[in-house]
Design a protein around this motif. Structure first.
Motif, PDB file in Angstrom:
ATOM      1  N   SER A   1       4.470  17.308   9.459  1.00 21.32           N
ATOM      2  CA  SER A   1       4.512  16.927   8.040  1.00 21.32           C
ATOM      3  C   SER A   1       4.736  15.429   7.887  1.00 21.32           C
ATOM      4  O   SER A   1       5.757  14.906   8.311  1.00 21.32           O
ATOM      5  CB  SER A   1       5.648  17.671   7.344  1.00 21.32           C
ATOM      6  OG  SER A   1       5.393  19.040   7.443  1.00 21.32           O
ATOM      7  N   PRO A   2       3.773  14.758   7.265  1.00 18.44           N
ATOM      8  CA  PRO A   2       3.873  13.304   7.157  1.00 18.44           C
ATOM      9  C   PRO A   2       4.627  12.835   5.928  1.00 18.44           C
ATOM     10  O   PRO A   2       4.893  13.618   5.010  1.00 18.44           O
ATOM     11  CB  PRO A   2       2.413  12.881   7.041  1.00 18.44           C
ATOM     12  CG  PRO A   2       1.760  14.020   6.326  1.00 18.44           C
ATOM     13  CD  PRO A   2       2.503  15.274   6.736  1.00 18.44           C
ATOM     14  N   GLY A   3       4.926  11.531   5.882  1.00 22.51           N
ATOM     15  CA  GLY A   3       5.603  10.968   4.718  1.00 22.51           C
ATOM     16  C   GLY A   3       5.369   9.470   4.595  1.00 22.51           C
ATOM     17  O   GLY A   3       5.033   8.790   5.569  1.00 22.51           O
ATOM     18  N   ALA A   4       5.545   8.976   3.366  1.00 25.36           N
ATOM     19  CA  ALA A   4       5.399   7.540   3.121  1.00 25.36           C
ATOM     20  C   ALA A   4       6.423   7.124   2.086  1.00 25.36           C
ATOM     21  O   ALA A   4       6.696   7.868   1.144  1.00 25.36           O
ATOM     22  CB  ALA A   4       4.003   7.245   2.590  1.00 25.36           C
ATOM     23  N   ASN A   5       6.999   5.948   2.270  1.00 25.59           N
ATOM     24  CA  ASN A   5       7.929   5.379   1.289  1.00 25.59           C
ATOM     25  C   ASN A   5       7.247   4.169   0.688  1.00 25.59           C
ATOM     26  O   ASN A   5       6.904   3.232   1.412  1.00 25.59           O
ATOM     27  CB  ASN A   5       9.224   4.948   1.987  1.00 25.59           C
ATOM     28  CG  ASN A   5       9.839   6.105   2.740  1.00 25.59           C
ATOM     29  OD1 ASN A   5      10.316   7.062   2.152  1.00 25.59           O
ATOM     30  ND2 ASN A   5       9.792   6.046   4.072  1.00 25.59           N
ATOM     31  N   ILE A   6       7.050   4.206  -0.625  1.00 24.69           N
ATOM     32  CA  ILE A   6       6.180   3.193  -1.246  1.00 24.69           C
ATOM     33  C   ILE A   6       6.805   2.590  -2.499  1.00 24.69           C
ATOM     34  O   ILE A   6       7.449   3.296  -3.275  1.00 24.69           O
ATOM     35  CB  ILE A   6       4.820   3.823  -1.633  1.00 24.69           C
ATOM     36  CG1 ILE A   6       4.137   4.438  -0.394  1.00 24.69           C
ATOM     37  CG2 ILE A   6       3.890   2.805  -2.289  1.00 24.69           C
ATOM     38  CD1 ILE A   6       2.831   5.143  -0.659  1.00 24.69           C
ATOM     39  N   ASN A   7       6.588   1.291  -2.674  1.00 17.57           N
ATOM     40  CA  ASN A   7       6.834   0.645  -3.962  1.00 17.57           C
ATOM     41  C   ASN A   7       5.454   0.223  -4.474  1.00 17.57           C
ATOM     42  O   ASN A   7       4.845  -0.704  -3.931  1.00 17.57           O
ATOM     43  CB  ASN A   7       7.750  -0.573  -3.807  1.00 17.57           C
ATOM     44  CG  ASN A   7       8.034  -1.252  -5.142  1.00 17.57           C
ATOM     45  OD1 ASN A   7       7.147  -1.388  -5.970  1.00 17.57           O
ATOM     46  ND2 ASN A   7       9.269  -1.664  -5.339  1.00 17.57           N
ATOM     47  N   TYR A   8       4.945   0.930  -5.468  1.00 20.55           N
ATOM     48  CA  TYR A   8       3.573   0.683  -5.913  1.00 20.55           C
ATOM     49  C   TYR A   8       3.420  -0.667  -6.603  1.00 20.55           C
ATOM     50  O   TYR A   8       2.304  -1.129  -6.780  1.00 20.55           O
ATOM     51  CB  TYR A   8       3.110   1.810  -6.842  1.00 20.55           C
ATOM     52  CG  TYR A   8       2.827   3.106  -6.105  1.00 20.55           C
ATOM     53  CD1 TYR A   8       1.637   3.287  -5.413  1.00 20.55           C
ATOM     54  CD2 TYR A   8       3.752   4.141  -6.086  1.00 20.55           C
ATOM     55  CE1 TYR A   8       1.371   4.468  -4.730  1.00 20.55           C
ATOM     56  CE2 TYR A   8       3.500   5.328  -5.409  1.00 20.55           C
ATOM     57  CZ  TYR A   8       2.304   5.482  -4.735  1.00 20.55           C
ATOM     58  OH  TYR A   8       2.049   6.642  -4.051  1.00 20.55           O
ATOM     59  N   LYS A   9       4.531  -1.283  -7.016  1.00 18.00           N
ATOM     60  CA  LYS A   9       4.434  -2.592  -7.688  1.00 18.00           C
ATOM     61  C   LYS A   9       4.330  -3.726  -6.675  1.00 18.00           C
ATOM     62  O   LYS A   9       3.427  -4.542  -6.738  1.00 18.00           O
ATOM     63  CB  LYS A   9       5.678  -2.803  -8.560  1.00 18.00           C
ATOM     64  CG  LYS A   9       5.502  -2.226  -9.947  1.00 18.00           C
ATOM     65  CD  LYS A   9       6.085  -3.192 -10.950  1.00 18.00           C
ATOM     66  CE  LYS A   9       5.332  -3.097 -12.257  1.00 18.00           C
ATOM     67  NZ  LYS A   9       6.210  -3.073 -13.393  1.00 18.00           N
ATOM     68  N   SER A  10       5.281  -3.755  -5.725  1.00 17.56           N
ATOM     69  CA  SER A  10       5.285  -4.845  -4.751  1.00 17.56           C
ATOM     70  C   SER A  10       4.272  -4.592  -3.636  1.00 17.56           C
ATOM     71  O   SER A  10       3.876  -5.516  -2.936  1.00 17.56           O
ATOM     72  CB  SER A  10       6.680  -4.988  -4.135  1.00 17.56           C
ATOM     73  OG  SER A  10       7.000  -3.821  -3.389  1.00 17.56           O
ATOM     74  N   GLY A  11       3.882  -3.312  -3.468  1.00 14.64           N
ATOM     75  CA  GLY A  11       2.947  -2.968  -2.394  1.00 14.64           C
ATOM     76  C   GLY A  11       3.653  -2.605  -1.097  1.00 14.64           C
ATOM     77  O   GLY A  11       3.040  -2.075  -0.176  1.00 14.64           O
ATOM     78  N   TYR A  12       4.979  -2.871  -0.993  1.00 15.34           N
ATOM     79  CA  TYR A  12       5.710  -2.534   0.229  1.00 15.34           C
ATOM     80  C   TYR A  12       5.568  -1.042   0.529  1.00 15.34           C
ATOM     81  O   TYR A  12       5.747  -0.206  -0.376  1.00 15.34           O
ATOM     82  CB  TYR A  12       7.215  -2.826   0.082  1.00 15.34           C
ATOM     83  CG  TYR A  12       7.587  -4.284  -0.017  1.00 15.34           C
ATOM     84  CD1 TYR A  12       6.869  -5.258   0.657  1.00 15.34           C
ATOM     85  CD2 TYR A  12       8.683  -4.679  -0.774  1.00 15.34           C
ATOM     86  CE1 TYR A  12       7.231  -6.603   0.565  1.00 15.34           C
ATOM     87  CE2 TYR A  12       9.045  -6.015  -0.867  1.00 15.34           C
ATOM     88  CZ  TYR A  12       8.312  -6.966  -0.197  1.00 15.34           C
ATOM     89  OH  TYR A  12       8.667  -8.282  -0.289  1.00 15.34           O
ATOM     90  N   ALA A  13       5.287  -0.736   1.772  1.00 18.38           N
ATOM     91  CA  ALA A  13       5.161   0.679   2.132  1.00 18.38           C
ATOM     92  C   ALA A  13       5.564   0.882   3.586  1.00 18.38           C
ATOM     93  O   ALA A  13       5.121   0.139   4.458  1.00 18.38           O
ATOM     94  CB  ALA A  13       3.720   1.137   1.921  1.00 18.38           C
ATOM     95  N   ILE A  14       6.431   1.843   3.812  1.00 10.88           N
ATOM     96  CA  ILE A  14       6.767   2.220   5.190  1.00 10.88           C
ATOM     97  C   ILE A  14       6.431   3.694   5.368  1.00 10.88           C
ATOM     98  O   ILE A  14       6.950   4.566   4.663  1.00 10.88           O
ATOM     99  CB  ILE A  14       8.249   1.966   5.535  1.00 10.88           C
ATOM    100  CG1 ILE A  14       8.585   0.480   5.360  1.00 10.88           C
ATOM    101  CG2 ILE A  14       8.530   2.405   6.966  1.00 10.88           C
ATOM    102  CD1 ILE A  14       9.997   0.108   5.793  1.00 10.88           C
TER     103      ILE A  14
END
Ligand code: NAD
Length: 421
Positions: free
Chosen positions: A325-338
């Motif tokens: 099961s995958p996952g992503a942590n995202i801030n859609y405004k700044s574009g930061y994504a881990i």
């Protein structure tokens, strides 16, 4: 040529050879990172030849960072994620009941990665405890920066605990603490902004992917001003910002009250026919049962941090477990994504070749999609489907599949690469 991914006018600009920082992670992190990168490199090459390539850059966190630098989360690591915008990580260990706070939570908070996205889909052939796993297509949107994860806790016996208790009792007139002298306390901040940005992201995702519904999952009947407020703010936002594209259960209730059940049913049918996203809500405990019994009724799930944590593991178990099961942590405004494996460090199998690299591989596939490299992502999905169909699996799934071939972590990655047609 630049190797840095950027946000320009609200849009992600990914160079052809971006540098992607990665944290290997503790425990099985070492086992799954290399094989996962091999799979992704092969898919990118298959899709784009030499014109695109990921330049992996190792950065440190957890045990490895401590050995290398004397600290568990060096500033350079955070700096690299900020500089290159997109990164990926293996699992990091967190002690229970004391010791340091979670490094995962720290990264999410420092970079304000306010959404944790976890798509839950079933691959044909993967063992499942439910009757119709093929009907599972859920996408969890878990709020990632608030709730009890804010880490505001006061341990019984400590001075701050006493101060806090006295404030509650003397200033706020609280008389409902059953055992005040031996209670620890935790605080649960849930904000309007935090709820809105999470729900906005969930609704946008549903609209973009033409998914039928967003379910707001909450325990608002008990936690009225936190989880209940989350529900209300989410409905307000759907009606205010996405009035044309959504139809909410709250609107349905209004119609029922004014005009009766028949008209309400008709309005709902019309909204579905015209392709509107139905925004509904469900109390968390009921949702845990509902999602098992009628998974086809739920598509995107918008919820707060702790609910999202519980829901993620249950839904993962329905389609083969946290190993895939995958996952992503995202801030859609700044574009930061881990992007990150959803499982933990699995110390019980570290170094044995038993770990399933599927979760990290699929997280990296989410990363390719986020970067717009969808052809490469498709190669991995297809190949994984083929491997599962041939009943070639790692030990977590092997135990549940009769007649399956047991592969090590590395062999499973090789099998995916071989099946990229
Ligand atoms: P866990 O996910 O590490 O293990 C739970 C069970 O699942 C174990 O039996 C393990 O062997 C199995 N498992 C997990 N991943 C697997 C994989 N890829 N392939 C095959 N089997 C797999 O959970 P835990 O034992 O509760 O936590 C161990 C440590 O991991 C703790 O310190 C915890 O804080 C940390 N953790 C980190 C993250 C993260 O970094 N995002 C997430 C969860 C837990």
């Amino acid at each position: 040529m630049t190797k840095k991914t950027k946000i320009v006018n609200g849009k992600l600009e990914v160079p052809n050879k971006p540098t992607i920082p990665f944290i290997e992670g503790d425990g099985i992190g070492k086992d799954i990172t290399g094989p996962s990168q091999r799979v992704i490199d092969a898919a990118v090459f298959k899709a784009y030849g030499n014109s695109k390539k990921i330049e992996w850059k190792e950065v440190f966190a957890g045990e490895k960072a401590f050995h290398e630098t004397g600290t568990y989360l060096p500033d350079e690591t955070v700096k690299a994620f900020k500089e290159y915008l997109i990164g990926i990580k293996g699992p990091l260990q967190t002690p229970v009941g004391g010791g340091m706070r979670s490094l995962n939570v720290a990264l999410r908070q420092i970079l304000d990665l306010y959404v944790c996205v976890r798509p839950v889909r079933w691959f044909k052939g993967v063992p499942s405890p439910i009757r119709y796993p093929s009907m599972v297509d859920m996408h969890i949107f878990r709020e990632n920066t608030e709730d009890i994860y804010a880490g505001i806790e006061y341990m019984v016996g400590e001075e701050k605990n006493k101060k806090f208790r006295e404030f509650l009792v003397n200033e706020m007139g609280v008389d409902k603490i059953r055992f005040p002298e031996s209670s620890s306390f935790g605080i649960k901040p849930i904000s309007k902004e935090g709820s809105e940005r999470l729900t906005r992201a969930a609704i946008k995702y549903a609209i973009k992917r033409e998914l039928p519904s967003v379910t707001i999952v909450h325990k608002g009947n008990i936690m009225k001003f936190t989880e209940g407020a989350f529900k209300n703010w989410s409905y307000d936002l759907a009606e205010k910002e996405f009035g044309e594209q959504t139809f909410t259960w709250r609107q349905l209730e209004e119609i029922k009250k004014d005009k009766g059940q028949l008209d309400a049913d008709k309005a709902l049918e019309e909204a579905k026919k015209s392709g509107k996203v139905i925004v509904k809500d469900c109390i968390t405990d009921a949702f845990l049962q509902e999602s098992l019994l009628h998974p086809w009724d739920h598509s995107v799930i918008a919820t707060m941090n702790l609910n999202g944590d519980y829901v993620s593991d249950q839904l993962a178990a329905m389609v083969g477990g946290i190993g895939i099961s995958p996952g992503a942590n995202i801030n859609y405004k700044s574009g930061y994504a881990i992007f990150e494996a959803t499982h933990g460090t699995a110390p019980n199998i570290a170094g044995t070749g038993k770990a399933n690299p599927g979760s990290l591989i699929l997280s990296a596939v989410m990363m390719l999609e986020y970067m717009g490299w969808t052809d490469a992502a498709e190669y991995v999905y297809d190949a994984m489907e083929h491997v599962f169909a041939k009943r070639k699996v790692t030990s977590d799934l092997h135990a549940q599949m009769e007649g399956a071939t047991l592969l090590t972590t590395s062999e499973f990655a090789d099998a995916i690469i071989k099946n990229m047609h």
